[in-house]
Design a protein around this motif. Structure first.
Motif: not given
Length: 457
Positions: A300, A303-304, A308-310, A330-333
């Motif tokens: 976590n 990840l923080e 990531l914004t997607g 889950q959070k990346a393109k």
């Protein structure tokens, strides 16, 4: 050979006060500036020691008598703590362990990375620092005519017969004892490493921490397991609800635990567990983090740090079975994972499929070879995540990162010394280390993990 000039002689007894701990958990006392490393004594303590070995710049000693105890000293709850080499810090309070691990990270960031101004946060510890390991593997042997199973005695190959280990999941203890008893009842001889005879070499237990699923693995020297059907039935009767019973065959004269052949004797060939909502299939030989509670804490934070914004393309070097990659996906393109062990890559692909994750691509090979090839193909990462082995990142990989110039590098480390060394290289190449977060993945031992985030200046 030059004579060692030391202010003490081998066999001499001296009274010392201890100022520090090494990264191996040994107390450090100085006699006229000459450091002696002593097991089992803590900072702030005084005692009588006997010098056991002298080297040019330092020596070793053993504690004979503790004279003044530290307020951080506690009574180790494990009855074989003094003999077993599995834990090193049970005699130090958990608060003291956190302080030691913080100092270990802070010191190398200051001294090796030369980054005294970079924040190192307090260690993220556990609410309950016991019974956290989801995997146990122990050698099996013969002692006094009976089968024993447990960890090796410090600096030896003598097995300490143990009924429980306080850092293993309780179910692991039960599985190991029951498998040992069932095998003994059916005449399975333990392995004799001197004579390269016998059958049962190791017993391993794996537990799904969240799912409760249980796997028993019998590692044998021979393909043939005498009374196999009766043993499987005996284990099933002794361990209600067991999910999987597996045999791995290792015929070689080696101290490597696993052989190349594995067969499922009962149930599934994998068990399942979840970390942070992601499901993982775990086979007998899968690499899977042994402390799933703290793995979630560590990942976590990674990840923080990735922020990531997607919209980002992420590369995960040393991806293992995809644990961090799938968190990031889950959070990346798009996420690209590379790992040198082909079986781990197969596991990573299976785990992506298991979770319906379609934006993660995995490839087997050396990170320092595969990632430059991806770069040539036009893959330009916004973030690179590295989680290398204890030796740290390969020099060629660090060179590749500096050429690719991702906006961020998130470095997950199991060795603060090599983390600090690699941070210095990245800093010299144009990155700035923003912060470092140590995480206690292995309470009661000297090991500490850390995650650092760097940004391109």
């Amino acid at each position: 050979m030059a004579k060692i000039q030391a202010p003490v002689k081998k066999g001499e007894t001296v009274h010392v006060s201890v100022a520090d701990l090494t990264h191996e958990g040994k107390g450090v006392a100085k006699v006229d500036g000459y450091p002696l490393f002593i097991e089992g004594i803590l900072p702030g303590e005084t005692g009588e020691i006997e010098v056991t070995k002298l080297n040019k710049g330092y020596g070793f000693a053993r504690l004979i008598r503790l004279e003044q105890a530290s307020p951080e000293r506690v009574e180790p709850p494990c009855p074989v703590y003094d003999e077993c080499g599995g834990c090193q810090l049970q005699h130090l309070s958990y608060t003291g362990q956190m302080e030691m691990k913080y100092n270990q990270v802070r010191n190398v960031i200051d001294r090796i990375a030369k980054l005294p101004h970079v924040p190192v946060h307090p260690v993220l510890g556990m609410d309950d620092p016991w019974r956290y390991r989801n995997k146990a593997q122990v050698p099996v042997g013969l002692s006094g005519g009976r089968i024993v199973a447990g960890f090796y005695k410090k600096r030896s190959h003598e097995i300490i017969d143990m009924t429980e280990c306080l850092i293993q999941h309780e179910e692991s203890d039960a599985i190991i004892q029951k498998v040992k008893d069932v095998c003994a009842a059916h005449g399975v001889m333990p392995y004799d490493e001197q004579r390269h005879k016998g059958v049962l070499r190791h017993v391993m237990a794996r537990i799904g921490y969240q799912t409760g699923e249980k796997m028993a693995v019998l590692i044998t020297r021979t393909h043939e397991l005498p009374n196999k059907d009766a043993i499987v039935e005996g284990i099933r009767a002794a361990i209600p609800g067991i999910t999987s019973i597996v045999q791995n065959v290792n015929p070689d004269k080696t101290n490597v635990i696993f052989g190349s052949q594995t067969q499922t004797l009962y149930g599934e060939n994998v068990i399942y567990d979840t970390i942070g909502g992601i499901k993982f299939a775990i086979s007998a030989r899968s690499f899977y983090q042994v402390n799933p509670v703290q793995t979630e804490v560590l990942y976590n934070r990674a990840l923080e740090y990735a922020g990531l914004t997607g919209e980002e393309t992420v590369i995960d070097a040393y991806c293992g079975i995809g644990t961090i990659s799938l968190f990031l996906a889950q959070k990346a393109k798009q996420v690209y994972g590379v790992e040198i062990v082909p079986q781990a890559i197969e596991d990573a692909k299976q785990n992506a499929e298991l979770n319906g994750i379609t934006n993660a691509y995995f490839e087997a090979g050396k990170a320092e070879e595969v990632i430059p090839a991806w770069f040539k193909q036009g893959i330009k990462p916004d973030v690179i995540v590295v989680d290398p082995p204890r030796k740290g990142c390969d020099e060629a990989l660090l060179d590749t990162i500096l050429k690719m110039k991702p906006k961020k590098v998130v470095y997950v480390s199991c060795n603060p010394g090599t983390l600090a060394r690699d941070l210095r290289v990245l800093e010299d190449g144009g990155y700035k280390t923003r912060e470092v977060q140590p995480v206690d993945m292995f309470p009661q031992t000297v090991h500490v993990e850390a995650v650092a985030v760097l940004e391109l200046i």
